[in-house]
Design a protein around this motif. Structure first.
Motif, PDB file in Angstrom:
ATOM      1  N   GLN A  96     -33.903 -23.013   7.054  1.00 48.42           N
ATOM      2  CA  GLN A  96     -32.544 -22.723   6.570  1.00 48.42           C
ATOM      3  C   GLN A  96     -32.176 -23.444   5.269  1.00 48.42           C
ATOM      4  O   GLN A  96     -31.299 -22.978   4.542  1.00 48.42           O
ATOM      5  N   THR A  97     -32.818 -24.585   4.996  1.00 48.17           N
ATOM      6  CA  THR A  97     -32.354 -25.355   3.835  1.00 48.17           C
ATOM      7  C   THR A  97     -33.405 -25.612   2.754  1.00 48.17           C
ATOM      8  O   THR A  97     -33.041 -25.995   1.642  1.00 48.17           O
ATOM      9  N   LEU A 121     -34.293 -26.501  10.250  1.00 46.99           N
ATOM     10  CA  LEU A 121     -33.687 -26.954   8.985  1.00 46.99           C
ATOM     11  C   LEU A 121     -34.550 -26.550   7.792  1.00 46.99           C
ATOM     12  O   LEU A 121     -34.048 -26.170   6.748  1.00 46.99           O
TER      13      LEU A 121
END
Ligand code: MG
Length: 269
Positions: A47-48, A44
């Motif tokens: 990706q974020t 995460l």
């Protein structure tokens, strides 16, 4: 009595060394740590988090700065090269980790190979612009990766789709029989002056980091303090890498044993 003890302890140490060497050879690592459960937070994060993105730009901004410091007369010689790793340095593979988490699966060689065969990687932020700039200056790019040589073809589809320079088989030195990249670096150094190395794993830079304990990885890193952000450009990877293998001292452990080791390594206050 003292001498006897000395001989005995030396013998024990030697046996331990042999045992560990055997384990180390058996654990010759691929890109991801074999049979490892990919965990959600690092994936995460990649990706974020805008912080991950900013760190990548920071790395490539430093790389560009160093590129611009190379004297023109050096570039004119025409023999300068940059060695770069691919996975989590130039290519973003977080998608395979995300998919495995969604499917409750572990990372295996088969899962990794299925992913690379699909040629669906994207570029790490800042990577494309940097490599194109270096190439425009006349510097040759070599992709030294521990992807299997069998995956050169599918990887080249990725490299070409993304518009990366030197996207051909001659510039892809992938893993054939050893995960150590030293021999491949030396092969390039026979013909080229290597001005910069890029990677997310310290083994991408020098062999002094390979298969070391956590403490010795720290020592080897300190020994090269002057080179980070100069000749050595590091990209962030919290998902996988040699650092994970080092947690377990490169030995095979059960999931329960791994959990126990991880907890023991935590430094509280
Ligand atoms: Mg990598």
């Amino acid at each position: 009595m003292k001498t006897k003890f000395k001989i005995y302890s030396t013998a024990v140490l030697f046996m331990l060394f042999l045992f560990n060497s055997k384990e180390i050879i058996a654990q010759e690592s691929t890109i991801y740590n074999k049979e490892s459960q990919v965990t959600i937070f690092p994936v995460l994060w990649q990706q974020t988090s805008a912080e991950y993105r900013a760190l990548c730009y920071q790395a490539f901004n430093f790389a560009t700065l160093r590129l611009n410091e190379i004297p023109k007369k050096e570039i004119k010689k025409g023999n300068l090269a940059i060695i770069t790793d691919l996975d989590e340095t130039i290519l973003d593979n977080s998608y395979v980790g995300a998919q495995l988490i969604k499917e409750n699966k572990q990372m295996t060689d088969a899962e990794w190979n299925r992913w690379t065969a699909a040629s669906k990687s994207t570029a790490v932020p800042g990577a494309l612009a940097f490599l194109q700039e270096a190439s425009k200056k006349g510097i040759t790019i070599f992709y030294v990766s521990n992807r299997d040589t069998a995956s050169v073809k599918s990887t080249l589809i990725d490299l070409k789709n993304l518009g990366l320079p030197n996207a051909d088989a001659q510039h892809c030195l992938f893993k054939s029989n050893t995960s150590s990249k030293e021999v491949r670096r030396l092969t390039i150094a026979k013909e080229y002056n290597i001005v910069m190395l890029l990677g997310d794993n310290l083994n991408d830079f020098k062999d002094t980091f390979e298969k070391k304990t956590i403490a010795n990885r720290f020592l080897a890193t300190d020994a090269e303090q002057e080179l980070w952000g100069k000749k050595f450009i590091v990209l962030p990877n919290a998902t996988y890498g040699e650092w994970v293998s080092a947690l377990y001292n490169y030995e095979h452990k059960t999931d329960d044993e791994k959990e126990k080791i991880r907890r023991e390594l935590l430094k509280g206050y």
